[in-house]
Design a protein around this motif. Structure first.
Motif, mmCIF file in Angstrom:
data_model
loop_
_atom_site.group_PDB
_atom_site.id
_atom_site.type_symbol
_atom_site.label_atom_id
_atom_site.label_comp_id
_atom_site.label_asym_id
_atom_site.label_seq_id
_atom_site.Cartn_x
_atom_site.Cartn_y
_atom_site.Cartn_z
ATOM 1 N N ILE A 91 -50.313 -36.512 23.376
ATOM 2 C CA ILE A 91 -50.965 -37.269 24.447
ATOM 3 C C ILE A 91 -52.419 -36.834 24.602
ATOM 4 O O ILE A 91 -53.279 -37.617 25.009
ATOM 5 C CB ILE A 91 -50.189 -37.096 25.764
ATOM 6 N N LEU A 92 -52.705 -35.578 24.248
ATOM 7 C CA LEU A 92 -54.070 -35.064 24.318
ATOM 8 C C LEU A 92 -54.783 -35.165 22.971
ATOM 9 O O LEU A 92 -55.847 -34.555 22.780
ATOM 10 C CB LEU A 92 -54.059 -33.610 24.794
ATOM 11 N N GLY A 93 -54.187 -35.910 22.049
ATOM 12 C CA GLY A 93 -54.816 -36.106 20.744
ATOM 13 C C GLY A 93 -54.600 -34.967 19.772
ATOM 14 O O GLY A 93 -55.351 -34.835 18.791
ATOM 15 N N LEU A 94 -53.572 -34.151 20.007
ATOM 16 C CA LEU A 94 -53.291 -33.006 19.148
ATOM 17 C C LEU A 94 -52.079 -33.290 18.266
ATOM 18 O O LEU A 94 -51.242 -34.140 18.601
ATOM 19 C CB LEU A 94 -53.057 -31.755 20.001
ATOM 20 N N ASN A 95 -51.953 -32.556 17.172
ATOM 21 C CA ASN A 95 -50.860 -32.834 16.227
ATOM 22 C C ASN A 95 -49.950 -31.634 15.981
ATOM 23 O O ASN A 95 -49.138 -31.653 15.053
ATOM 24 C CB ASN A 95 -51.418 -33.342 14.895
ATOM 25 N N LYS A 96 -50.090 -30.573 16.765
ATOM 26 C CA LYS A 96 -49.214 -29.416 16.664
ATOM 27 C C LYS A 96 -48.645 -29.099 18.041
ATOM 28 O O LYS A 96 -49.158 -29.550 19.063
ATOM 29 C CB LYS A 96 -49.978 -28.187 16.135
ATOM 30 N N VAL A 153 -57.476 -24.406 23.348
ATOM 31 C CA VAL A 153 -58.357 -24.495 24.508
ATOM 32 C C VAL A 153 -58.212 -25.855 25.193
ATOM 33 O O VAL A 153 -58.268 -25.948 26.425
ATOM 34 C CB VAL A 153 -59.818 -24.231 24.100
ATOM 35 N N LYS A 154 -58.003 -26.895 24.406
ATOM 36 C CA LYS A 154 -57.813 -28.229 24.990
ATOM 37 C C LYS A 154 -56.573 -28.258 25.881
ATOM 38 O O LYS A 154 -56.583 -28.848 26.978
ATOM 39 C CB LYS A 154 -57.712 -29.268 23.888
ATOM 40 N N LEU A 155 -55.498 -27.622 25.420
ATOM 41 C CA LEU A 155 -54.271 -27.550 26.212
ATOM 42 C C LEU A 155 -54.495 -26.733 27.490
ATOM 43 O O LEU A 155 -54.036 -27.111 28.574
ATOM 44 C CB LEU A 155 -53.158 -26.913 25.383
ATOM 45 N N GLU A 156 -55.207 -25.632 27.371
ATOM 46 C CA GLU A 156 -55.444 -24.772 28.522
ATOM 47 C C GLU A 156 -56.430 -25.412 29.494
ATOM 48 O O GLU A 156 -56.289 -25.266 30.718
ATOM 49 C CB GLU A 156 -55.961 -23.418 28.032
ATOM 50 N N LEU A 157 -57.406 -26.126 28.973
ATOM 51 C CA LEU A 157 -58.367 -26.806 29.832
ATOM 52 C C LEU A 157 -57.676 -27.865 30.684
ATOM 53 O O LEU A 157 -57.999 -28.044 31.869
ATOM 54 C CB LEU A 157 -59.457 -27.450 28.971
ATOM 55 N N TYR A 158 -56.701 -28.548 30.096
ATOM 56 C CA TYR A 158 -55.936 -29.538 30.849
ATOM 57 C C TYR A 158 -55.202 -28.879 32.017
ATOM 58 O O TYR A 158 -55.165 -29.412 33.136
ATOM 59 C CB TYR A 158 -54.948 -30.247 29.925
ATOM 60 N N GLU A 198 -59.591 -24.603 19.067
ATOM 61 C CA GLU A 198 -60.032 -25.751 19.864
ATOM 62 C C GLU A 198 -58.836 -26.522 20.415
ATOM 63 O O GLU A 198 -58.875 -27.014 21.548
ATOM 64 C CB GLU A 198 -60.932 -26.666 19.033
ATOM 65 N N GLY A 199 -57.769 -26.629 19.640
ATOM 66 C CA GLY A 199 -56.565 -27.287 20.133
ATOM 67 C C GLY A 199 -55.939 -26.522 21.284
ATOM 68 O O GLY A 199 -55.512 -27.107 22.287
ATOM 69 N N TYR A 244 -50.275 -23.719 18.321
ATOM 70 C CA TYR A 244 -51.693 -23.513 18.634
ATOM 71 C C TYR A 244 -51.944 -22.114 19.202
ATOM 72 O O TYR A 244 -53.007 -21.527 18.975
ATOM 73 C CB TYR A 244 -52.183 -24.566 19.626
ATOM 74 N N SER A 245 -50.977 -21.576 19.945
ATOM 75 C CA SER A 245 -51.175 -20.242 20.521
ATOM 76 C C SER A 245 -51.282 -19.182 19.431
ATOM 77 O O SER A 245 -51.949 -18.164 19.606
ATOM 78 C CB SER A 245 -50.039 -19.911 21.498
ATOM 79 N N HIS A 246 -50.636 -19.424 18.288
ATOM 80 C CA HIS A 246 -50.769 -18.533 17.127
ATOM 81 C C HIS A 246 -51.852 -19.107 16.216
ATOM 82 O O HIS A 246 -51.582 -19.556 15.104
ATOM 83 C CB HIS A 246 -49.436 -18.407 16.400
ATOM 84 N N HIS A 247 -53.071 -19.076 16.713
ATOM 85 C CA HIS A 247 -54.169 -19.784 16.047
ATOM 86 C C HIS A 247 -54.672 -19.096 14.797
ATOM 87 O O HIS A 247 -55.304 -19.723 13.953
ATOM 88 C CB HIS A 247 -55.332 -19.967 17.020
ATOM 89 N N GLY A 248 -54.404 -17.796 14.630
ATOM 90 C CA GLY A 248 -54.854 -17.082 13.444
ATOM 91 C C GLY A 248 -56.358 -17.084 13.267
ATOM 92 O O GLY A 248 -56.853 -16.990 12.138
ATOM 93 N N GLN A 249 -57.086 -17.219 14.367
ATOM 94 C CA GLN A 249 -58.555 -17.282 14.367
ATOM 95 C C GLN A 249 -59.096 -18.525 13.672
ATOM 96 O O GLN A 249 -60.299 -18.597 13.385
ATOM 97 C CB GLN A 249 -59.160 -16.021 13.723
ATOM 98 N N ASP A 250 -58.242 -19.498 13.389
ATOM 99 C CA ASP A 250 -58.692 -20.770 12.817
ATOM 100 C C ASP A 250 -59.400 -21.573 13.910
ATOM 101 O O ASP A 250 -58.807 -21.876 14.946
ATOM 102 C CB ASP A 250 -57.487 -21.548 12.285
ATOM 103 N N PRO A 251 -60.678 -21.945 13.692
ATOM 104 C CA PRO A 251 -61.438 -22.655 14.734
ATOM 105 C C PRO A 251 -60.764 -23.932 15.223
ATOM 106 O O PRO A 251 -60.804 -24.246 16.420
ATOM 107 C CB PRO A 251 -62.775 -22.941 14.068
#
Length: 424
Positions: A291-296, A315-320, A312-313, A301-308
């Protein structure tokens, strides 16, 4: 079918006698009576914490620069504070997230005097009997990776959350049928019989006690009478109609779409004085991220592995989430009470998580934000990082309880109240 007397005898085991020299060690607690104006508490948490570089300001004090994740809260800047380097000094990753409001892992609860009771449930022990619902826990019913498991009773049992806006609406505004009301009255009478039997057994025991233990037994009688009063207070709500619903019954969709409605319903629960204690578990499993335009998924996303891109995905969830929290504060500020104050003035809002850094599974430096409730706020407070100087997060919880009018000087793993937190 269980016979009534057998059920009563079994239930007596849950009424703990005080520790006595003449008897094996037991545990009990006495209730307190809140005096003064009504106060309320809402605790909001999520499963995976917040991305720390975008959440915590670099500067301390009132002149800190707003961070990306705090940006939605900027209009409330003078009414909230952010805290750095507060946690419970425990490890466990996802298996320690449930300690957010208690400071205690459930595997270690047996060694603590009050088990792993959470902040909201301690407040509910005191404030709860004054309202229809001693507390309301809202959120996910999923397991460790999907549910925050934020609320725990003194006996170490998780408080099952109400899982959607439809269920919460019905609990708040739909009246029980006559048959359900009659059954509830019968249950209250049964509880009264259990207490009568407990007092009868305790009176028989008193003949075997020395004077010191008799004094402790008198304290036990007092606590039982407190329970009787709570039952009487709750019984009065059974036959009393619930408030009329000011909105239409909502539907359940998913946590992303349901967040605004759930926050609105929590605000209505406070406004109608249906409860004064609310807990909101924003768990990861029910976030329909597309719904927020994300695909994972949120967990991925919380296990981002420092992948930019993953960052960003996330942070988008947390910003919401932060946008919905800011909207909730708007709602509290716009709700005026009879004395000219607003609901925000009398509601403490705590936001945080039991997870500090989900990518590395650490439970340190938890993301903590406090708003409202008569505190003088509006700054970023940072506490020592040296092990011997660490300040327990539970110190903040002691300050919150005291601001609610609960005269506790300890909670969980606290070492006192929190220095630097001013009250109005």
């Amino acid at each position: 079918m269980v016979h009534r007397r057998g059920f009563i005898q079994t239930a007596l085991a849950t009424l703990a006698l005080p520790a006595m020299e003449s008897l094996p060690l037991r545990r009990s607690f006495a209730s307190q009576v809140m005096r003064g104006p009504a106060k309320r508490l809402v605790c909001v948490g999520n499963s995976f914490g917040m991305y720390q570089p975008r959440f915590f300001p670099k500067q301390t004090g009132k002149e800190y620069s707003i961070t990306p994740l705090l940006k939605p809260m900027e209009r409330h800047r003078i009414d909230f504070s952010v805290f750095s380097n507060l946690d419970h000094s425990i490890k466990g990753g996802h298996y320690a997230v449930h300690s957010f409001l208690s400071g205690v892992k459930y595997s270690q609860a047996a060694s603590m005097p009050s088990g792993n009771i959470t902040l909201d449930q301690r407040a509910a022990e005191v404030l709860g009997p004054q309202t229809r619902f001693p507390s309301l826990t809202v959120g996910s019913t999923d397991g460790l990776h999907g549910g925050c498991q934020m609320s725990w009773t003194r006996s170490g049992v998780r408080v099952p959350p109400i899982s959607g806006p439809k269920e919460l609406f019905r609990k708040l505004f739909l009246n029980d049928s006559p048959t359900q009301k009659a059954s509830a009255v019968d249950n209250f009478h049964l509880h009264g019989s259990i207490l009568d039997a407990a007092l009868e057994d305790a009176h028989s025991l008193s003949r075997k006690l020395n004077q010191r233990d008799k004094t402790k037994l008198d304290e036990y009688f007092s606590s039982v009478r407190d329970i009787e009063q709570r039952i009487q207070q709750q019984e009065k709500w059974v036959l009393r109609d619930k408030p009329k619903a000011p909105i239409a019954e909502p539907t359940n969709d998913n946590l992303i779409e349901d967040l605004p409605e759930l926050f609105d319903l929590i605000a209505l629960a406070l406004e109608t004085d249906s409860t004064r204690i609310g807990t909101f578990e924003m768990a990861g499993a029910n976030f329909r991220t597309g719904i927020l335009g994300l695909n994972k998924g949120y967990h991925a996303y919380s296990h981002h592995g420092q992948d930019p891109k993953n960052i960003e995905g996330l942070v988008k969830l947390e910003l919401y989430q932060m946008k919905q929290l800011a909207r909730f504060l708007d709602r509290l500020k716009s709700t005026e009470l009879a004395d000219g104050r607003t609901l925000f003035d009398e509601t403490i809002v705590l936001f945080g998580s039991g997870m500090g850094n989900a990518n590395s599974h650490t439970n340190s430096n938890l993301p903590i934000l406090l708003a409202g409730g008569g505190f003088r706020l509006g700054e970023h407070l940072s506490y020592p990082t040296e092990k011997q100087k660490r300040i327990p997060l539970c110190n903040l919880y002691v300050s919150i309880l005291q601001q609610l009018g609960i005269e506790d000087d300890t909670f969980g793993t606290s070492s006192g109240s929190l220095n630097g937190l001013e009250t109005g």
